[in-house]
Scaffold this motif. Structure first.
Motif, PDB file in Angstrom:
ATOM      1  N   ALA A   1     -22.104  59.533  50.662  1.00 54.51           N
ATOM      2  CA  ALA A   1     -21.880  58.307  51.010  1.00 54.51           C
ATOM      3  C   ALA A   1     -20.391  57.997  51.522  1.00 54.51           C
ATOM      4  O   ALA A   1     -19.989  57.615  52.784  1.00 54.51           O
ATOM      5  CB  ALA A   1     -22.441  57.099  50.276  1.00 54.51           C
ATOM      6  N   MET A   2     -19.571  58.400  50.642  1.00 55.32           N
ATOM      7  CA  MET A   2     -18.172  58.386  50.982  1.00 55.32           C
ATOM      8  C   MET A   2     -17.667  59.198  52.118  1.00 55.32           C
ATOM      9  O   MET A   2     -16.943  58.735  52.997  1.00 55.32           O
ATOM     10  CB  MET A   2     -17.355  58.589  49.497  1.00 55.32           C
ATOM     11  CG  MET A   2     -15.762  58.390  49.814  1.00 55.32           C
ATOM     12  SD  MET A   2     -15.734  56.624  49.564  1.00 55.32           S
ATOM     13  CE  MET A   2     -14.121  56.590  50.292  1.00 55.32           C
ATOM     14  N   VAL A   3     -17.993  60.637  52.050  1.00 57.69           N
ATOM     15  CA  VAL A   3     -17.795  61.609  53.199  1.00 57.69           C
ATOM     16  C   VAL A   3     -18.322  60.595  54.475  1.00 57.69           C
ATOM     17  O   VAL A   3     -17.497  60.795  55.380  1.00 57.69           O
ATOM     18  CB  VAL A   3     -18.520  62.791  52.910  1.00 57.69           C
ATOM     19  CG1 VAL A   3     -18.511  63.557  54.201  1.00 57.69           C
ATOM     20  CG2 VAL A   3     -17.798  63.538  51.751  1.00 57.69           C
ATOM     21  N   ARG A   4     -19.586  60.406  54.521  1.00 59.34           N
ATOM     22  CA  ARG A   4     -20.009  59.730  55.683  1.00 59.34           C
ATOM     23  C   ARG A   4     -19.336  58.616  55.991  1.00 59.34           C
ATOM     24  O   ARG A   4     -19.114  58.348  57.469  1.00 59.34           O
ATOM     25  CB  ARG A   4     -21.332  59.395  55.774  1.00 59.34           C
ATOM     26  CG  ARG A   4     -22.343  60.660  55.659  1.00 59.34           C
ATOM     27  CD  ARG A   4     -23.827  60.379  55.439  1.00 59.34           C
ATOM     28  NE  ARG A   4     -24.699  61.394  55.201  1.00 59.34           N
ATOM     29  CZ  ARG A   4     -24.914  62.401  56.326  1.00 59.34           C
ATOM     30  NH1 ARG A   4     -24.714  62.141  57.631  1.00 59.34           N
ATOM     31  NH2 ARG A   4     -25.793  63.463  55.941  1.00 59.34           N
ATOM     32  N   ALA A   5     -18.835  57.649  55.203  1.00 63.48           N
ATOM     33  CA  ALA A   5     -18.190  56.362  55.743  1.00 63.48           C
ATOM     34  C   ALA A   5     -16.784  56.752  56.089  1.00 63.48           C
ATOM     35  O   ALA A   5     -16.209  56.145  57.204  1.00 63.48           O
ATOM     36  CB  ALA A   5     -18.162  55.446  54.194  1.00 63.48           C
ATOM     37  N   ILE A   6     -15.958  57.786  55.736  1.00 66.95           N
ATOM     38  CA  ILE A   6     -14.694  58.216  56.027  1.00 66.95           C
ATOM     39  C   ILE A   6     -14.755  58.602  57.580  1.00 66.95           C
ATOM     40  O   ILE A   6     -14.222  58.568  58.308  1.00 66.95           O
ATOM     41  CB  ILE A   6     -14.138  58.932  55.227  1.00 66.95           C
ATOM     42  CG1 ILE A   6     -13.637  58.294  53.880  1.00 66.95           C
ATOM     43  CG2 ILE A   6     -12.736  59.645  55.749  1.00 66.95           C
ATOM     44  CD1 ILE A   6     -13.291  59.327  52.662  1.00 66.95           C
ATOM     45  N   GLY A   7     -15.876  59.559  57.469  1.00 66.21           N
ATOM     46  CA  GLY A   7     -15.973  60.341  59.078  1.00 66.21           C
ATOM     47  C   GLY A   7     -16.486  59.382  59.968  1.00 66.21           C
ATOM     48  O   GLY A   7     -15.981  59.320  61.058  1.00 66.21           O
ATOM     49  N   ALA A   8     -17.285  58.306  59.725  1.00 63.66           N
ATOM     50  CA  ALA A   8     -17.499  57.166  60.733  1.00 63.66           C
ATOM     51  C   ALA A   8     -16.345  56.417  61.026  1.00 63.66           C
ATOM     52  O   ALA A   8     -16.240  56.005  62.227  1.00 63.66           O
ATOM     53  CB  ALA A   8     -18.758  56.455  60.310  1.00 63.66           C
ATOM     54  N   THR A   9     -15.575  56.098  59.822  1.00 60.42           N
ATOM     55  CA  THR A   9     -14.533  55.232  60.022  1.00 60.42           C
ATOM     56  C   THR A   9     -13.360  55.790  61.083  1.00 60.42           C
ATOM     57  O   THR A   9     -12.598  55.149  61.821  1.00 60.42           O
ATOM     58  CB  THR A   9     -13.820  54.696  58.916  1.00 60.42           C
ATOM     59  OG1 THR A   9     -15.008  54.090  58.038  1.00 60.42           O
ATOM     60  CG2 THR A   9     -12.821  53.791  59.017  1.00 60.42           C
ATOM     61  N   TYR A  10     -13.092  57.114  60.773  1.00 66.93           N
ATOM     62  CA  TYR A  10     -11.937  57.581  61.395  1.00 66.93           C
ATOM     63  C   TYR A  10     -12.373  58.822  62.484  1.00 66.93           C
ATOM     64  O   TYR A  10     -11.578  59.423  63.072  1.00 66.93           O
ATOM     65  CB  TYR A  10     -11.124  58.521  60.288  1.00 66.93           C
ATOM     66  CG  TYR A  10     -10.434  57.406  59.380  1.00 66.93           C
ATOM     67  CD1 TYR A  10      -9.134  56.697  59.927  1.00 66.93           C
ATOM     68  CD2 TYR A  10     -10.796  57.136  58.253  1.00 66.93           C
ATOM     69  CE1 TYR A  10      -8.663  55.617  59.252  1.00 66.93           C
ATOM     70  CE2 TYR A  10     -10.273  56.282  57.246  1.00 66.93           C
ATOM     71  CZ  TYR A  10      -9.094  55.726  57.825  1.00 66.93           C
ATOM     72  OH  TYR A  10      -8.439  54.520  57.142  1.00 66.93           O
TER      73      TYR A  10
ATOM     74  N   VAL B   1      -9.285  54.108  53.135  1.00 67.97           N
ATOM     75  CA  VAL B   1     -10.032  54.815  52.276  1.00 67.97           C
ATOM     76  C   VAL B   1     -10.064  54.286  50.828  1.00 67.97           C
ATOM     77  O   VAL B   1     -11.215  54.077  50.214  1.00 67.97           O
ATOM     78  CB  VAL B   1      -9.535  56.507  52.106  1.00 67.97           C
ATOM     79  CG1 VAL B   1     -10.304  56.981  50.862  1.00 67.97           C
ATOM     80  CG2 VAL B   1      -9.753  56.947  53.424  1.00 67.97           C
ATOM     81  N   PRO B   2      -9.211  53.536  50.485  1.00 69.39           N
ATOM     82  CA  PRO B   2      -9.120  52.775  49.135  1.00 69.39           C
ATOM     83  C   PRO B   2     -10.241  51.672  49.151  1.00 69.39           C
ATOM     84  O   PRO B   2     -11.026  51.544  48.202  1.00 69.39           O
ATOM     85  CB  PRO B   2      -7.913  52.397  48.690  1.00 69.39           C
ATOM     86  CG  PRO B   2      -7.062  53.315  49.170  1.00 69.39           C
ATOM     87  CD  PRO B   2      -7.673  53.735  50.644  1.00 69.39           C
ATOM     88  N   ALA B   3     -10.360  50.785  50.226  1.00 68.01           N
ATOM     89  CA  ALA B   3     -11.132  49.894  50.381  1.00 68.01           C
ATOM     90  C   ALA B   3     -12.658  50.356  50.648  1.00 68.01           C
ATOM     91  O   ALA B   3     -13.579  49.688  49.858  1.00 68.01           O
ATOM     92  CB  ALA B   3     -10.881  48.900  51.686  1.00 68.01           C
ATOM     93  N   LEU B   4     -12.975  51.401  51.368  1.00 63.53           N
ATOM     94  CA  LEU B   4     -14.051  52.089  51.294  1.00 63.53           C
ATOM     95  C   LEU B   4     -14.779  52.664  49.766  1.00 63.53           C
ATOM     96  O   LEU B   4     -15.739  52.467  49.416  1.00 63.53           O
ATOM     97  CB  LEU B   4     -14.191  53.295  52.467  1.00 63.53           C
ATOM     98  CG  LEU B   4     -14.012  53.061  53.715  1.00 63.53           C
ATOM     99  CD1 LEU B   4     -13.531  54.409  54.329  1.00 63.53           C
ATOM    100  CD2 LEU B   4     -15.177  52.150  54.193  1.00 63.53           C
ATOM    101  N   ALA B   5     -13.806  53.050  49.013  1.00 64.10           N
ATOM    102  CA  ALA B   5     -14.174  53.503  47.997  1.00 64.10           C
ATOM    103  C   ALA B   5     -14.501  52.477  46.944  1.00 64.10           C
ATOM    104  O   ALA B   5     -15.389  52.646  46.176  1.00 64.10           O
ATOM    105  CB  ALA B   5     -12.917  54.292  47.296  1.00 64.10           C
ATOM    106  N   GLU B   6     -13.932  51.266  46.858  1.00 61.92           N
ATOM    107  CA  GLU B   6     -14.051  50.293  46.319  1.00 61.92           C
ATOM    108  C   GLU B   6     -15.450  49.591  46.432  1.00 61.92           C
ATOM    109  O   GLU B   6     -16.089  49.312  45.750  1.00 61.92           O
ATOM    110  CB  GLU B   6     -13.081  49.224  46.732  1.00 61.92           C
ATOM    111  CG  GLU B   6     -12.926  48.167  45.403  1.00 61.92           C
ATOM    112  CD  GLU B   6     -12.639  48.725  43.909  1.00 61.92           C
ATOM    113  OE1 GLU B   6     -12.844  48.250  43.093  1.00 61.92           O
ATOM    114  OE2 GLU B   6     -11.490  49.649  43.954  1.00 61.92           O
TER     115      GLU B   6
END
Length: 170
Positions: free
Chosen positions: A42-51, A141-146
């Motif tokens: 989920a983290m990989v997908r969130a960072i990929g989609a955001t950036y 990224v820190p906000a996504l991780a939180e």
């Protein structure tokens, strides 16, 4: 007034109760491992989609899941240092500068270093050296991780409940 009650278990029920701690331990370890893997993805997908960064660059370099299942513990590590422009997409050299994926770097150039590394670079001054490699910052990224950490906590509780119910003898 007190009431004493003594229950004696025989056969399969007694064996099932003796096995219960091991069954619960195994179910909780499976739940922790599955939650860590799901959170990492989920983290990989969130960072990929955001950036707009390809997932292969994030899976190998930025997001790792460490599992220590001897004790029930897992950790999902996320790097939020800037990522080199060479990893965010196809490199293109233009008249005005260069681009990597959806990111534009005016005044920069694409070059291959003697080591074989290909990247996007810019000159630090008017001289030919030094050259500096361009990077893409990842401030969110820190906000996504939180946000994903709170979701993972809820998911872990649900998985432990589900796996424990599946593991218990009927």
């Amino acid at each position: 007034m007190s009431l004493g009650l003594r229950v004696q278990l025989h056969g399969d029920t007694a064996q099932d109760l003796r096995r219960l701690p091991a069954v619960l331990r195994k179910a909780s370890r499976r739940a922790v491992g599955q939650t860590a893997r799901e959170t990492r993805e989920a983290m990989v997908r969130a960072i990929g989609a955001t950036y707009g960064i390809p997932l292969r660059a994030l899976r190998s370099r930025r997001v790792q899941a460490y599992l220590r299942l001897a004790g029930v513990r897992a950790r999902v590590w996320t790097g939020h240092a800037p990522i080199k422009a060479a990893y965010v997409g196809r490199l293109r050299q233009e008249e005005w500068g260069s681009s990597a994926g959806a990111y534009l770097f005016p005044g920069s150039f694409v070059a291959r270093m003697p080591s074989g590394h290909r990247g996007v670079f810019h000159r630090a001054g008017h001289a030919s050296l030094p050259i500096i490699e361009d990077v893409v910052a990842l401030p969110k990224v820190p906000a996504l991780a939180e946000a994903l950490a709170t979701r993972a906590t809820l998911r872990l509780a649900a998985l432990i409940r589900e796996m424990t119910q599946d593991a218990l003898p009927r």
